[in-house]
Design a protein around this motif. Sequence first.
Motif, PDB file in Angstrom:
ATOM      1  N   ALA B   9       0.834  -1.206   0.000  1.00  0.00           N
ATOM      2  CA  ALA B   9       0.000   0.000   0.000  1.00  0.00           C
ATOM      3  C   ALA B   9       0.867   1.253   0.000  1.00  0.00           C
ATOM      4  O   ALA B   9       0.589   2.223  -0.709  1.00  0.00           O
ATOM      5  CB  ALA B   9      -0.931  -0.005   1.214  1.00  0.00           C
ATOM      6  N   PHE B  10       1.920   1.242   0.794  1.00  0.00           N
ATOM      7  CA  PHE B  10       2.822   2.391   0.817  1.00  0.00           C
ATOM      8  C   PHE B  10       3.431   2.633  -0.548  1.00  0.00           C
ATOM      9  O   PHE B  10       3.467   3.762  -1.046  1.00  0.00           O
ATOM     10  CB  PHE B  10       3.936   2.218   1.859  1.00  0.00           C
ATOM     11  N   SER B  16       2.355   6.680  -6.922  1.00  0.00           N
ATOM     12  CA  SER B  16       1.217   7.416  -7.517  1.00  0.00           C
ATOM     13  C   SER B  16       1.356   8.902  -7.233  1.00  0.00           C
ATOM     14  O   SER B  16       1.143   9.741  -8.102  1.00  0.00           O
ATOM     15  CB  SER B  16      -0.113   6.969  -6.923  1.00  0.00           C
ATOM     16  N   THR B  17       1.704   9.215  -5.979  1.00  0.00           N
ATOM     17  CA  THR B  17       1.886  10.616  -5.605  1.00  0.00           C
ATOM     18  C   THR B  17       3.050  11.214  -6.375  1.00  0.00           C
ATOM     19  O   THR B  17       2.956  12.325  -6.909  1.00  0.00           O
ATOM     20  CB  THR B  17       2.135  10.734  -4.091  1.00  0.00           C
ATOM     21  N   LEU B 103      10.452   2.837   6.834  1.00  0.00           N
ATOM     22  CA  LEU B 103       9.240   3.492   7.301  1.00  0.00           C
ATOM     23  C   LEU B 103       9.154   3.371   8.820  1.00  0.00           C
ATOM     24  O   LEU B 103       9.425   2.309   9.382  1.00  0.00           O
ATOM     25  CB  LEU B 103       8.005   2.810   6.685  1.00  0.00           C
ATOM     26  N   MET B 104       8.761   4.474   9.453  1.00  0.00           N
ATOM     27  CA  MET B 104       8.565   4.449  10.907  1.00  0.00           C
ATOM     28  C   MET B 104       7.124   4.816  11.210  1.00  0.00           C
ATOM     29  O   MET B 104       6.534   5.661  10.508  1.00  0.00           O
ATOM     30  CB  MET B 104       9.505   5.447  11.581  1.00  0.00           C
ATOM     31  N   PRO B 105       6.536   4.204  12.249  1.00  0.00           N
ATOM     32  CA  PRO B 105       5.130   4.481  12.550  1.00  0.00           C
ATOM     33  C   PRO B 105       4.939   5.892  13.119  1.00  0.00           C
ATOM     34  O   PRO B 105       5.812   6.407  13.818  1.00  0.00           O
ATOM     35  CB  PRO B 105       4.776   3.423  13.610  1.00  0.00           C
ATOM     36  N   THR B 106       3.804   6.488  12.807  1.00  0.00           N
ATOM     37  CA  THR B 106       3.407   7.768  13.395  1.00  0.00           C
ATOM     38  C   THR B 106       2.375   7.499  14.492  1.00  0.00           C
ATOM     39  O   THR B 106       1.721   6.454  14.481  1.00  0.00           O
ATOM     40  CB  THR B 106       2.768   8.694  12.345  1.00  0.00           C
ATOM     41  N   GLN B 108      -0.466   8.586  14.728  1.00  0.00           N
ATOM     42  CA  GLN B 108      -1.806   8.466  14.139  1.00  0.00           C
ATOM     43  C   GLN B 108      -2.041   7.103  13.484  1.00  0.00           C
ATOM     44  O   GLN B 108      -3.100   6.889  12.884  1.00  0.00           O
ATOM     45  CB  GLN B 108      -2.025   9.558  13.079  1.00  0.00           C
ATOM     46  N   GLY B 109      -1.057   6.212  13.573  1.00  0.00           N
ATOM     47  CA  GLY B 109      -1.267   4.884  13.003  1.00  0.00           C
ATOM     48  C   GLY B 109      -0.841   4.758  11.553  1.00  0.00           C
ATOM     49  O   GLY B 109      -1.136   3.762  10.897  1.00  0.00           O
ATOM     50  N   SER B 110      -0.160   5.792  11.054  1.00  0.00           N
ATOM     51  CA  SER B 110       0.326   5.761   9.678  1.00  0.00           C
ATOM     52  C   SER B 110       1.846   5.513   9.705  1.00  0.00           C
ATOM     53  O   SER B 110       2.388   5.058  10.724  1.00  0.00           O
ATOM     54  CB  SER B 110      -0.008   7.092   9.030  1.00  0.00           C
ATOM     55  N   PHE B 111       2.518   5.771   8.574  1.00  0.00           N
ATOM     56  CA  PHE B 111       3.971   5.645   8.504  1.00  0.00           C
ATOM     57  C   PHE B 111       4.551   6.880   7.847  1.00  0.00           C
ATOM     58  O   PHE B 111       3.918   7.508   7.013  1.00  0.00           O
ATOM     59  CB  PHE B 111       4.375   4.419   7.667  1.00  0.00           C
ATOM     60  N   TYR B 112       5.790   7.216   8.226  1.00  0.00           N
ATOM     61  CA  TYR B 112       6.519   8.223   7.461  1.00  0.00           C
ATOM     62  C   TYR B 112       7.851   7.614   7.047  1.00  0.00           C
ATOM     63  O   TYR B 112       8.269   6.588   7.570  1.00  0.00           O
ATOM     64  CB  TYR B 112       6.698   9.515   8.273  1.00  0.00           C
ATOM     65  N   VAL B 113       8.507   8.277   6.072  1.00  0.00           N
ATOM     66  CA  VAL B 113       9.777   7.781   5.547  1.00  0.00           C
ATOM     67  C   VAL B 113      10.916   8.395   6.349  1.00  0.00           C
ATOM     68  O   VAL B 113      11.142   9.604   6.277  1.00  0.00           O
ATOM     69  CB  VAL B 113       9.935   8.154   4.056  1.00  0.00           C
ATOM     70  N   LEU B 114      11.621   7.569   7.115  1.00  0.00           N
ATOM     71  CA  LEU B 114      12.804   8.062   7.834  1.00  0.00           C
ATOM     72  C   LEU B 114      14.034   8.015   6.920  1.00  0.00           C
ATOM     73  O   LEU B 114      14.828   8.929   6.877  1.00  0.00           O
ATOM     74  CB  LEU B 114      13.043   7.221   9.091  1.00  0.00           C
ATOM     75  N   ASN B 115      14.177   6.923   6.190  1.00  0.00           N
ATOM     76  CA  ASN B 115      15.325   6.744   5.296  1.00  0.00           C
ATOM     77  C   ASN B 115      14.834   6.417   3.888  1.00  0.00           C
ATOM     78  O   ASN B 115      13.896   5.623   3.721  1.00  0.00           O
ATOM     79  CB  ASN B 115      16.217   5.606   5.757  1.00  0.00           C
TER      80      ASN B 115
END
Lengths: 123, 123
Positions: B9-10, B16-17, B103-106, B108-115
């Motif tokens: 999904a990520f 797409s983005t 990816l690291m969790p936020t 809010q239950g999502s993920f962000y890109v650390l590396n």
Amino acid sequence: MDPDAVAKAFVEHYYTTFDTNRAGLANLYQDTSMLSFEGQKFQGTQSITGKLTSLPFQQCQHGITTVDCQPSGPAGGMLVFVSGNLQLAGEQHALKFSQMFHLMPTPQGSFYVLNDIFRLNYA
Amino acid sequence: MDPDAVAKAFVEHYYSTFDANRAGLANLYQEGSMLTFEGQKIMGSQNIVAKLTSLPFQQCQHAITTVDCQPSGPAGGMLVFVSGNLQLAGEQHALKFSQMFHLMPTPQGSFYVLNDIFRLNYA
């Protein structure tokens, strides 16, 4: 120690060991280590070393083209992203590959491979 | 949630983005995020997005060939290793690339890109 220097030293050690004494890679993994090799998943030193030593070639030589590294977070880990060529004995053309390692520090001041993902790059 | 499903999904969301609204990638990075793009090191959401939105092409399309993922340790992070093709508008042949995300969790239950490490795979 300079992270780029650590990454470079690890990469040289890893591929030299792979090319001369594949069973010696066992020291670089632990019980929690994970390998994804062309999509196939392995966990733990024994299983990982079992896979690598049973690959269908006797001799190989890795030629490294690029090495990128970044710190992976507060635990002191390091991500290493490698691309290069893999020449198998008797084959006319080298294979191209990309591989990423997630190295974690050991109490002795060294690193072990927690995560390892390997993919061939097909033309 | 199934890690492979999260990774898939990520990857779909990221590319797409990238292909439709590159500036929208800002949401996926934070101040501590790191990007290494063809060997060039960039840090922080603002600088990373500036680099990606200033790449020398208007339109592009990523097509993903392989996605591998592994959990990266106790902090709940996830490593995602991608290979695929990048078609630039007006170019006859697609470029091949490999990219890894940590990816690291936020909260809010999502993920962000650390590396984030990106490399073209030259023939």
